[in-house]
Each structure stands twice: as C-alpha cells, then as structure tokens.
Design a protein around this motif. Sequence first.
Motif, PDB file in Angstrom:
ATOM      1  N   GLU A 197       0.597  -0.916   0.275  1.00 31.52           N
ATOM      2  CA  GLU A 197      -0.210  -0.097  -0.026  1.00 31.52           C
ATOM      3  C   GLU A 197       0.561   1.147   0.244  1.00 31.52           C
ATOM      4  O   GLU A 197       0.571   2.677  -0.647  1.00 31.52           O
ATOM      5  CB  GLU A 197      -0.786   0.205   1.094  1.00 31.52           C
ATOM      6  CG  GLU A 197      -2.520   0.596   1.509  1.00 31.52           C
ATOM      7  CD  GLU A 197      -3.129  -0.280   2.437  1.00 31.52           C
ATOM      8  OE1 GLU A 197      -3.700   0.972   3.170  1.00 31.52           O
ATOM      9  OE2 GLU A 197      -3.587  -0.764   2.817  1.00 31.52           O
ATOM     10  N   LEU A 198       2.166   0.915   0.532  1.00 32.42           N
ATOM     11  CA  LEU A 198       3.000   2.303   0.905  1.00 32.42           C
ATOM     12  C   LEU A 198       2.944   2.799  -0.114  1.00 32.42           C
ATOM     13  O   LEU A 198       3.237   3.995  -0.711  1.00 32.42           O
ATOM     14  CB  LEU A 198       3.581   1.563   2.108  1.00 32.42           C
ATOM     15  CG  LEU A 198       4.924   3.080   2.340  1.00 32.42           C
ATOM     16  CD1 LEU A 198       5.071   3.191   3.924  1.00 32.42           C
ATOM     17  CD2 LEU A 198       6.480   3.028   1.439  1.00 32.42           C
ATOM     18  N   THR A 205       1.298   4.054  -2.522  1.00 23.85           N
ATOM     19  CA  THR A 205       0.763   5.578  -2.579  1.00 23.85           C
ATOM     20  C   THR A 205       2.335   6.445  -3.227  1.00 23.85           C
ATOM     21  O   THR A 205       1.790   7.375  -3.864  1.00 23.85           O
ATOM     22  CB  THR A 205       1.139   5.782  -0.771  1.00 23.85           C
ATOM     23  OG1 THR A 205       0.103   4.821  -0.425  1.00 23.85           O
ATOM     24  CG2 THR A 205       0.075   7.308  -0.811  1.00 23.85           C
ATOM     25  N   VAL A 236       2.164   6.137  -7.079  1.00 23.03           N
ATOM     26  CA  VAL A 236       0.980   7.390  -7.835  1.00 23.03           C
ATOM     27  C   VAL A 236       1.030   8.582  -7.157  1.00 23.03           C
ATOM     28  O   VAL A 236       0.223   9.805  -7.775  1.00 23.03           O
ATOM     29  CB  VAL A 236      -1.046   7.250  -7.303  1.00 23.03           C
ATOM     30  CG1 VAL A 236      -1.234   6.226  -7.560  1.00 23.03           C
ATOM     31  CG2 VAL A 236      -0.577   7.594  -5.915  1.00 23.03           C
ATOM     32  N   LYS A 266       1.960  10.253  -4.084  1.00 18.95           N
ATOM     33  CA  LYS A 266       2.049  11.005  -3.062  1.00 18.95           C
ATOM     34  C   LYS A 266       2.806  10.787  -2.218  1.00 18.95           C
ATOM     35  O   LYS A 266       3.292   9.358  -1.974  1.00 18.95           O
ATOM     36  CB  LYS A 266       0.936  10.939  -2.670  1.00 18.95           C
ATOM     37  CG  LYS A 266      -0.249  11.754  -3.217  1.00 18.95           C
ATOM     38  CD  LYS A 266      -1.635  10.914  -2.478  1.00 18.95           C
ATOM     39  CE  LYS A 266      -2.694  11.358  -3.392  1.00 18.95           C
ATOM     40  NZ  LYS A 266      -3.966  10.643  -3.207  1.00 18.95           N
ATOM     41  N   THR A 267       2.797  11.398  -0.947  1.00 17.34           N
ATOM     42  CA  THR A 267       3.956  11.168  -0.274  1.00 17.34           C
ATOM     43  C   THR A 267       2.853  10.670   1.087  1.00 17.34           C
ATOM     44  O   THR A 267       2.248  10.597   0.662  1.00 17.34           O
ATOM     45  CB  THR A 267       5.103  12.185   1.089  1.00 17.34           C
ATOM     46  OG1 THR A 267       3.531  13.597   1.500  1.00 17.34           O
ATOM     47  CG2 THR A 267       5.940  12.661   0.043  1.00 17.34           C
ATOM     48  N   THR A 268       3.350  10.020   2.225  1.00 19.54           N
ATOM     49  CA  THR A 268       2.684   9.371   3.282  1.00 19.54           C
ATOM     50  C   THR A 268       2.954   9.375   4.721  1.00 19.54           C
ATOM     51  O   THR A 268       2.584   9.469   5.351  1.00 19.54           O
ATOM     52  CB  THR A 268       3.524   7.561   3.496  1.00 19.54           C
ATOM     53  OG1 THR A 268       5.153   7.578   3.295  1.00 19.54           O
ATOM     54  CG2 THR A 268       3.124   6.638   2.350  1.00 19.54           C
TER      55      THR A 268
END
Length: 403
Positions: free
Chosen positions: A33-34, A37, A40, A42-44
């Motif tokens: 999942e990380l 993310t 795409v 995006k930072t987490t």
Amino acid sequence: MINVIGLGYIGLPTALMMSTHGAKVVGTDYNKELVATLNVGKTTFKESGLDELFQDALKAGIKFTTEYQVTDTYIISVPTPYDKFSKRVDACYVVAAIKEVLKVALKGATIVIESTVSPGTIEKSVRPVLVAEKREDINLVHAPERIIPGNMVYELIHNNRTIGADDKEIGEKVKELYASFCQSEIVVTDIKTAEMTKVVENTFRAVNIAFANELAKICRQENMDVYEIIKICNMHPRVNILQPGPGVGGHCISVDPWFLVGDYPALAKVIDESMKTNDGMPDFVLNRVYEIMKEKGMTDITRVGLYGLTYKENVDDMRESPTLQLLESQERHLATGLKVYDPFIEKDVVKNQCHDLDEFLNSVDFVVIMVKHNEIKENMDKLKNKVVLDCHNICKFDGVYHI
Ligand code: SAJ
C-alpha cells in the motif's frame, strides 16, 4: 545504484535526498500500500519540505518497489522496537531485511544499517546471519540516523553524522556517499561505537527531560513556577535543562534508552528511573485533571477535552504519544468520555474525537493542552473562557493551570 530498504520516517527522506544529489536510487518496502501511494506521486506522512523534495526526486528518477534490488549498496532503515518485557532491542526487522538483501546482493556489497540498535547488536544479531548464509564478503556499516521529525529535511543536510565500519576504507567510501548531501562533519569510527553514540544521544535527552519532569513535580508540591526556575537556572553558563511535559512519545527517546536498561539492568539505574519518570507523566496529568475538576466542582468528564494526539507539535506522528498513553490509562480505570482533537489527525483513531477546533472547543469547558501545535498558539483567544491545564506553558493568561 543504492537500494534503500524501509521507506518510513527515515528511509523515505534519506532515499529522496540521495536521489536529488546524483545517486541512482530505488526505494524498497514490503508494504504494498505504501509503495502504491508513493507510485501515484503522494508522500505518506507530513513533514516540512518533504513534498518538494519528493517531486525533485521523482524528476531525478527515483523508483519505489516491493522488490529487493541486485546492487552493491543497501541502506536499511526499518523500525527497531523494544521487547516490552526484557526491554532489549528487537532487531527482527533488521535481520529480516538483511536476509532478503543477502539473496540478491552483489559480491562485496555494502549494507549500511541506519536503524537504531543497542551496542553490540550488529555483532550479535546481524553478523551471524552473514556467516550462516556464507556471505562474509558483505561489508557491514552502521550510520545511525539523527534527524528530528518536524525538521528532517533541514537536519539531513545540516546535522553531523557518525559512520561505524569494520574497515576504515569502507567507512570512508560510505562517508563520501553521505557527503553528497550532508554539509556537516562526518565522523568515521567502529560499529559498536556508532551504535552506542546513537543510543546515548537519545538517552541524554530522555534523562534531561525526566529531570525537568521531576522538577515540575517538586515545584507542584511547593506551589512554585517550574518554568521560571528552569529559565533562571538556564541562564547559568553550564546549565541547560529541557522542558517538563505531559510525557515523552515518539519512536526514539521513549524507546532507545530502554535498550541500555535491558542490556545493563544492574548499571543503568539513572536511565531506568528517568524512563519510569517520563512514562509516569500521562498519569500525572490525568491526576491533575481530576484535582482541577474537583477544585472547580466539575463532575462531567465529557466536558473535558484533550488538545493534541500526536507525540509532539506540528507533526502527524502518534507513535507512543502521551495523549494515547493517558487515554489508555483512563480506560484501565474503566473510565472514558474525554473529548479529543488534533488538527493533524483526520482519521478517527480514538473515541470521542472531534475534527474541528471550534466544534471541539464548543463541546468542552476544560481544555488540556497536550501538544503545542501552532494552531492552538494562534487561537489562544478561544481558550479565554475555559478552564485550561497547559502542559507546555504556552498560555499566558491568568488562572491557567500547569502540570
Ligand atoms: N519533550 C519534552 N521536553 C522537551 C523536549 C521534548 O517533554 O524539552 C518530549 C516531546 O514532546 C516528545 C518527546 O520528548 O514527546 C521526544 O521529542 P523530541 O523532539 O525531543 O525528539 P524526537 O523523538 O522527535 O527525535 C529524537 C532526536 N534526538 C535527539 O534530539 C537526541 C532526533 O535527533 C533523533 O533522530 C530521533 O530522536 C531518533 O530518530 O532517534
């Protein structure tokens, strides 16, 4: 190519920094999942300057994957929790990452461990893995991270660093790699010394905070102002006392000193007491809430609100947070009902959580400032008709209670 293993609070900024300073970097994490993310765009987690750095690294060609890469340089930045019973470091994530790396690492590759470990862990827990896998060609290095959440990007560039290596030449090579972005001094030493320095730095801070917390308790009994006392003491050229607070959270200062207690229980007495003092602070605050409610004739706990859920100001990290510790302690006494609000925590993570400052303030008469986020500092006026227990001495009007 550098393969950074573990793309959390330390691994991600480190990978981005290396990528924007000329290295070919692939970031690996087993959390699909990380990785999705990041892929795409995006930072987490939120961190000052991180999004900009992320965009620059994407342009520089950084890649994120769940696969371990075939290469000659690895950086391991995975969590190192402690065993709650023995208080010893639990190096299971480091060992698991090393085992994966060994399956693909090129002959003579260097593995840099950034994760914090107690002195001797690399010798006791990591080297035997190399021996068992017949990979003694691998060079082990320890380069403990030192960056502070809230100012990570700046500190990656400006903090001094420690590189621990068996072989001076390898140490110097790794130093060169870090010097591509680190503008401060980089000391090369042996692995065990590097392990010890990291744990000692965090222990120093934990003991100093515990001292401040103990002073707060003494001053409470004497009805004296601990902040004024610390301020005056710190005017002495050789005194620098930290600030008392509602507890110590995060994954570093509330964890690492336990490694020394776990390994040297008969010797680490001051450290042990300090950790217990800090761990006792959320209960101390809960007790203050009870005392103040009694003094004010308040009986309805649902009219009391905790401001802040994160472990410190202006970050979205809740690990070991004093507010969570306080809520847990309250629940252990079979009590619930405190309202909670934090501008950085959008998801519902605890009972009775509000998601808007005004809604939160309208639902309570008594506010406990657990975290000194900028938001509350900028909205002090809104607290004027409330009972306030200010755990950080940021509220300057009359009648405010302190720890
Ligand atoms: N705190 C106090 N009083 C103070 C200072 C802090 O009660 O005077 C509390 C904070 O509110 C927080 C906790 O202590 O709950 C820890 O916060 P922090 O800001 O002191 O440190 P961390 O845990 O965010 O980061 C520390 C840093 N270590 C040192 O300053 C020696 C950082 O440089 C390390 O990289 C990090 O640990 C880590 O990853 O080990």
